[in-house]
Design an enzyme around this catalytic site. Structure first.
Site, PDB file in Angstrom:
ATOM      1  N   TYR A  38      -1.883  -1.582  10.431  1.00 33.31           N
ATOM      2  CA  TYR A  38      -1.771  -1.824   9.241  1.00 33.31           C
ATOM      3  C   TYR A  38      -0.379  -1.440   8.286  1.00 33.31           C
ATOM      4  O   TYR A  38       0.135  -2.153   7.601  1.00 33.31           O
ATOM      5  CB  TYR A  38      -2.954  -1.105   8.777  1.00 33.31           C
ATOM      6  CG  TYR A  38      -3.265  -1.159   7.282  1.00 33.31           C
ATOM      7  CD1 TYR A  38      -3.903  -2.453   6.851  1.00 33.31           C
ATOM      8  CD2 TYR A  38      -3.116  -0.242   6.370  1.00 33.31           C
ATOM      9  CE1 TYR A  38      -4.081  -2.650   5.448  1.00 33.31           C
ATOM     10  CE2 TYR A  38      -3.411  -0.351   4.971  1.00 33.31           C
ATOM     11  CZ  TYR A  38      -3.942  -1.458   4.424  1.00 33.31           C
ATOM     12  OH  TYR A  38      -4.351  -1.587   3.250  1.00 33.31           O
ATOM     13  N   SER A  98       0.822  -1.210  -0.192  1.00 36.22           N
ATOM     14  CA  SER A  98       0.148  -0.070   0.005  1.00 36.22           C
ATOM     15  C   SER A  98       0.820   1.346  -0.037  1.00 36.22           C
ATOM     16  O   SER A  98       1.961   1.112   0.450  1.00 36.22           O
ATOM     17  CB  SER A  98      -0.956  -0.125   1.203  1.00 36.22           C
ATOM     18  OG  SER A  98      -1.498   1.085   1.529  1.00 36.22           O
TER      19      SER A  98
END
Ligand SMILES: NC(=O)c1ccc[n+]([C@@H]2O[C@H](COP(=O)([O-])OP(=O)(O)OC[C@H]3O[C@@H](n4cnc5c(N)ncnc54)[C@H](OP(=O)(O)O)[C@@H]3O)[C@@H](O)[C@H]2O)c1
Length: 256
Positions: free
Chosen positions: A155, A142
């Site tokens: 995350y 990401s």
């Protein structure tokens, strides 16, 4: 490795029941690949296989946190398809951290599903990729991996770990002729981001994300990042000195 169309190639996609993984599986099938689609939701996978044709999409239900089941899934792929050319390890979850109730369980879950599952997937599938003439291994990270963001302690750390893992593999698997890519999307509209309660600049649809990812797979791009209007400014932001970066990011957090 130059540009290689996905047509006719055998490609494993994890996290294929919803969101980006589902859109990538459909785009791969549309471009003529043979897709193995994995996730826990068996019904969603079977529906996709039925819609695309069982010779195009093969449903292989799997909990990616289960190492033994992942090794068995690789055996099943070997039996059914006689090999594999590409693995797109995409399954993942997102949980934000509330530092006022700091809870290690969030970190355990996130690292297990996002990071360790990829390690299991790579362990299981490398022997098959080694036997392919045009092998590719792709991991879903990401843009959050570029630098720490508020509430992304778990995350973001899992995605940075994935980026690091795949960057190292890029070097170590090159001599074996296995091309390795890491995918760093900005915001994409999926069930995962539908839960977010903050602005998501330049969020793109899952179908657009799938096109970018499959284009990147065909091009053998080492890093597939998009949308560029978000990922490039964020890469530049990540170069700022700590104090300036933290001052800018603190405006992203709602005051308590
Ligand atoms: N959406 C974004 O803006 C964005 C941005 C950057 C990166 N990403 C990454 O892209 C990936 C896909 O996310 P998404 O946005 O498409 O989210 P999503 O729609 O929630 O999809 C997540 C997928 O992962 C699967 N999954 C979760 N836990 C699993 C488990 N234990 N075993 C097997 N499969 C599991 C889910 O399937 P089941 O529930 O059926 O198992 C589902 O297919 C994730 O790695 C995410 O971190 C997303």
């Amino acid at each position: 490795m130059g540009s290689v169309p996905v047509k006719g190639r055998r490609i494993w996609v994890t996290g294929a029941s919803t969101g980006i993984g589902r859109a990538v599986a459909l785009e791969l099938a549309r471009r003529g690949a043979v897709v193995v689609a994995s996730a826990r939701n068996e019904r969603a996978l079977n529906e996709m296989a039925e819609a695309c044709g069982a010779d195009r999409v093969f449903a292989l239900p799997l909990d990616v946190t289960d190492r033994r089941a992942t090794l068995q899934a690789a055996d099943e792929i070997r039996r059914k398809l006689k090999g594999l050319d590409v693995a797109f390890l995409n399954a993942g979850i997102c949980e934000y951290v509330d530092v006022s109730k700091f809870d290690s369980a969030v970190f355990e879950r996130t690292m297990q599903v996002n990071f360790l599952s990829m390690v299991y997937g790579i362990e299981a599938i490398l022997p098959l990729l080694r036997a392919s003439d045009n092998a590719q291994l792709i991991g879903m990270s990401s843009t959050v991996a570029y630098r720490g963001l508020p509430r992304a302690e778990a995350y973001g750390a899992s995605k940075a770990a994935i980026k690091h893992l795949f960057e190292s593999l890029q070097i170590d698997l090159k001599r074996e002729g296995i091309s390795v890519s890491v995918v760093c999307p900005g915001f994409v509209r999926t069930p995962l981001t539908d839960r977010n309660d903050f602005p998501m600049p330049f969020r793109v649809e899952a179908e657009e994300a799938a096109e970018r990812i499959v284009d990147g797979i065909e091009a053998g791009s080492p890093e597939i990042h998009f949308p560029k209007r978000f990922s490039i400014p964020f890469k530049l932001l990540a170069l700022l000195p700590n104090r300036l970066y933290a001052a800018i990011c603190s405006h992203m957090v709602k005051p308590r």
